[in-house]
Design an enzyme around this catalytic site. Structure first.
Site, PDB file in Angstrom:
ATOM      1  CE1 TYR A   1      -3.004   3.076   0.588  1.00 54.84           C
ATOM      2  CE2 TYR A   1      -3.637   2.150   2.706  1.00 54.84           C
ATOM      3  CZ  TYR A   1      -3.781   3.113   1.736  1.00 54.84           C
ATOM      4  OH  TYR A   1      -4.700   4.123   1.905  1.00 54.84           O
TER       5      TYR A   1
ATOM      6  CE  LYS B   1      -6.099   1.511  -1.140  1.00 57.40           C
ATOM      7  NZ  LYS B   1      -5.719   2.930  -1.044  1.00 57.40           N
TER       8      LYS B   1
END
Length: 230
Positions: A143, A173
């Site tokens: 992330y 992400k």
């Protein structure tokens, strides 16, 4: 839920954590939340305890319970429940990763620790590797959100050779406005079949042109679900 071997793509709802007026988590509405996403929005993938869900503001026990509720209520309704397990403490992150595996989540994601920051790529990847090892059967996602973490290590640099260190790595992400970095992530890893999930709603159309395979966001538009209907 579907097998975790299925590629995570398309729209992924970054879920909020519902609260009562007294600041307690309102677990009773999560089932309704699942039904709303599936029936009203046509969205069957969720990203739980991330930035939108204020995961890092919750206690470990609260995060565990929220994850359990989403997995339980999403069974046979959602395709994938990905749990964000990042924390400032490596041990807490490993505990949350192991817990996600135990309850039957479909994947885990980790943000970089941002108090005592990793100062280079190798230090960051070593942290991610230790967390991923706590749930060796689950797909792992990095992330990337430098505006929050303050960590300026480019995602393209992190992805270079990452699967050799983290065999369960499945994707990124990307929650940053640096489209050059995102484009390089896509271009340099086209053969690896990674999931490239874009996390800045306002730039999603540009990211799609550059090769995004999905979007994790707070604003869900049903019409966009047709982009990944196949």
């Amino acid at each position: 839920m579907a097998s975790s071997k299925k590629k995570l793509q398309g729209l992924v709802a970054a879920t909020i954590t519902p609260m009562t007026e007294h600041g307690e988590i309102n677990f009773s509405v999560i089932g309704q939340y699942v039904d709303y996403l599936v029936e009203e929005q046509g969205v069957k993938n969720v990203f739980v305890n991330g930035t939108t869900g204020e995961g890092l503001s919750l206690s470990v026990s609260e995060r565990r319970r929220v994850a359990e509720e989403w997995v339980t209520k999403g069974r046979n309704k959602l395709d994938q429940v990905v749990i964000h397990v990042g924390a400032l403490s490596l041990k807490e992150s490993q505990e949350l990763a192991q817990h996600a595996a135990e309850i039957g989540a479909d994947g885990i994601a980790v943000i970089a620790p941002f108090f005592l920051k990793p100062w280079n790529k190798d230090v960051l990847i070593n942290f991610l590797k230790e967390v991923a090892a706590a749930a060796p059967a689950l797909p792992f996602y990095y992330y990337h959100i430098p505006a929050v973490t303050g960590i300026k290590i480019r995602a393209e640099e992190v992805l270079d050779g990452i699967q050799e260190k983290i065999p369960t790595f499945q994707g990124l992400k990307f929650s940053d406005t640096d489209l050059l970095d995102f484009g390089q992530c896509v271009d340099q890893n086209r053969q690896r079949q990674f999931a490239f999930l874009f996390g800045v709603d306002e730039q999603l159309l540009s990211a799609l042109v550059m090769g995004a395979t999905g979007a994790v966001g707070s604003f869900v538009f049903r019409d966009l679900s047709t982009l990944w209907s196949n």
